[in-house]
Design a protein around this motif. Structure first.
Motif, mmCIF file in Angstrom:
data_model
loop_
_atom_site.group_PDB
_atom_site.id
_atom_site.type_symbol
_atom_site.label_atom_id
_atom_site.label_comp_id
_atom_site.label_asym_id
_atom_site.label_seq_id
_atom_site.Cartn_x
_atom_site.Cartn_y
_atom_site.Cartn_z
ATOM 1 N N TYR A 79 0.835 -1.193 0.000
ATOM 2 C CA TYR A 79 0.000 0.000 0.000
ATOM 3 C C TYR A 79 0.876 1.252 0.000
ATOM 4 C CZ TYR A 79 -3.237 -3.539 1.784
ATOM 5 O OH TYR A 79 -3.971 -4.680 1.959
ATOM 6 N N LEU A 80 0.325 2.321 -0.543
ATOM 7 C CA LEU A 80 0.985 3.618 -0.476
ATOM 8 C C LEU A 80 -0.070 4.646 -0.082
ATOM 9 C CD1 LEU A 80 3.715 5.077 -0.931
ATOM 10 C CD2 LEU A 80 2.842 5.721 -3.192
ATOM 11 N N GLN A 81 0.021 5.113 1.155
ATOM 12 C CA GLN A 81 -0.865 6.170 1.629
ATOM 13 C C GLN A 81 -0.212 7.504 1.301
ATOM 14 O OE1 GLN A 81 -3.995 6.019 3.120
ATOM 15 N NE2 GLN A 81 -3.953 8.253 2.880
ATOM 16 N N MET A 82 -0.906 8.309 0.508
ATOM 17 C CA MET A 82 -0.357 9.579 0.053
ATOM 18 C C MET A 82 -1.201 10.712 0.622
ATOM 19 S SD MET A 82 0.520 8.606 -3.919
ATOM 20 C CE MET A 82 -1.186 8.420 -4.376
ATOM 21 N N ASN A 83 -0.577 11.507 1.467
ATOM 22 C CA ASN A 83 -1.259 12.653 2.082
ATOM 23 C C ASN A 83 -0.609 13.949 1.611
ATOM 24 O OD1 ASN A 83 -2.854 10.827 3.582
ATOM 25 N ND2 ASN A 83 -1.364 10.796 5.260
ATOM 26 N N SER A 84 -1.313 15.053 1.848
ATOM 27 C CA SER A 84 -0.790 16.385 1.484
ATOM 28 C C SER A 84 -0.277 16.399 0.051
ATOM 29 C CB SER A 84 0.321 16.792 2.456
ATOM 30 O OG SER A 84 -0.148 16.807 3.789
ATOM 31 N N LEU A 85 -1.060 15.872 -0.849
ATOM 32 C CA LEU A 85 -0.629 15.750 -2.244
ATOM 33 C C LEU A 85 -0.423 17.110 -2.890
ATOM 34 C CD1 LEU A 85 -2.783 12.686 -3.179
ATOM 35 C CD2 LEU A 85 -0.319 12.848 -3.542
ATOM 36 N N LYS A 86 0.578 17.164 -3.765
ATOM 37 C CA LYS A 86 0.940 18.380 -4.472
ATOM 38 C C LYS A 86 0.799 18.149 -5.973
ATOM 39 C CE LYS A 86 4.531 19.291 -0.998
ATOM 40 N NZ LYS A 86 5.988 19.528 -0.795
ATOM 41 N N PRO A 87 0.633 19.208 -6.751
ATOM 42 C CA PRO A 87 0.563 19.027 -8.212
ATOM 43 C C PRO A 87 1.773 18.287 -8.773
ATOM 44 C CG PRO A 87 -0.187 21.207 -7.621
ATOM 45 C CD PRO A 87 0.333 20.590 -6.358
ATOM 46 N N GLU A 88 2.931 18.485 -8.171
ATOM 47 C CA GLU A 88 4.144 17.811 -8.659
ATOM 48 C C GLU A 88 4.163 16.314 -8.360
ATOM 49 O OE1 GLU A 88 4.004 20.576 -6.759
ATOM 50 O OE2 GLU A 88 5.639 20.620 -5.283
ATOM 51 N N ASP A 89 3.187 15.836 -7.607
ATOM 52 C CA ASP A 89 3.050 14.392 -7.394
ATOM 53 C C ASP A 89 2.297 13.722 -8.547
ATOM 54 O OD1 ASP A 89 2.426 15.113 -3.953
ATOM 55 O OD2 ASP A 89 4.279 14.307 -4.810
ATOM 56 N N THR A 90 1.783 14.511 -9.472
ATOM 57 C CA THR A 90 1.070 13.966 -10.625
ATOM 58 C C THR A 90 1.992 13.095 -11.463
ATOM 59 O OG1 THR A 90 -0.491 15.811 -10.728
ATOM 60 C CG2 THR A 90 -0.136 14.551 -12.757
ATOM 61 N N ALA A 91 1.584 11.857 -11.671
ATOM 62 C CA ALA A 91 2.397 10.898 -12.413
ATOM 63 C C ALA A 91 1.638 9.590 -12.540
ATOM 64 C CB ALA A 91 3.725 10.641 -11.680
ATOM 65 N N VAL A 92 2.189 8.709 -13.350
ATOM 66 C CA VAL A 92 1.735 7.320 -13.340
ATOM 67 C C VAL A 92 2.559 6.592 -12.282
ATOM 68 C CG1 VAL A 92 1.480 5.185 -14.641
ATOM 69 C CG2 VAL A 92 1.101 7.393 -15.770
ATOM 70 N N TYR A 93 1.884 5.931 -11.376
ATOM 71 C CA TYR A 93 2.543 5.216 -10.277
ATOM 72 C C TYR A 93 2.583 3.720 -10.603
ATOM 73 C CZ TYR A 93 2.674 9.382 -7.399
ATOM 74 O OH TYR A 93 2.966 10.632 -6.897
ATOM 75 N N TYR A 94 3.776 3.149 -10.483
ATOM 76 C CA TYR A 94 3.991 1.747 -10.810
ATOM 77 C C TYR A 94 4.374 0.968 -9.556
ATOM 78 C CZ TYR A 94 4.239 3.321 -15.669
ATOM 79 O OH TYR A 94 3.962 3.863 -16.898
ATOM 80 N N CYS A 95 3.702 -0.140 -9.373
ATOM 81 C CA CYS A 95 4.057 -1.067 -8.314
ATOM 82 C C CYS A 95 5.183 -1.984 -8.816
ATOM 83 C CB CYS A 95 2.829 -1.895 -7.959
ATOM 84 S SG CYS A 95 3.103 -3.277 -6.851
#
Length: 116
Positions: A79-95
């Protein structure tokens, strides 16, 4: 052949939260390392976070204090809990997973978009 099924991506406003999940199946060997990478448009794929079977964690500096990686060894799920997200976190995330035989497997990717 190891199959990885990712879920949890989507569109969220800045400051919001998302939780990604990735379930692995089909491995003949115990899975040592599980993790997440991401790739933004026009950029190289980069490490986000990894976790070993012993729960040793490693994070990219850019997500420390905001993202938390965890795993359920009985379910071979990370799991990946992502808080306080920012526009620069925009991406395709790969496991990604690394069984004890040294092979490396990748999921198909899930889009995370942080935008108002």
């Amino acid at each position: 052949q190891v199959q990885l099924v990712e879920s949890g991506g989507g569109l969220v406003q800045p400051g919001g939260s998302l939780r990604l999940s990735c379930a692995a199946s089909g491995s003949r060997f115990a899975i040592n390392v599980m993790g997440w990478y991401r790739q933004a448009p026009g950029k190289q794929r980069e490490l986000v976070a990894t976790i070993t079977s012993g729960s040793s964690r490693n994070y990219a500096d850019s997500v420390k204090g905001r993202f938390t990686i965890s795993r359920d060894n009985a379910k071979n799920t990370v799991y990946l809990q992502m808080n306080s997200l920012k526009p620069e976190d925009t991406a395709v995330y790969y496991c990604t997973v690394r069984p004890l035989d040294g092979s490396v497997w990748w999921g198909q990717g899930t889009q995370v978009t942080v935008s108002s």
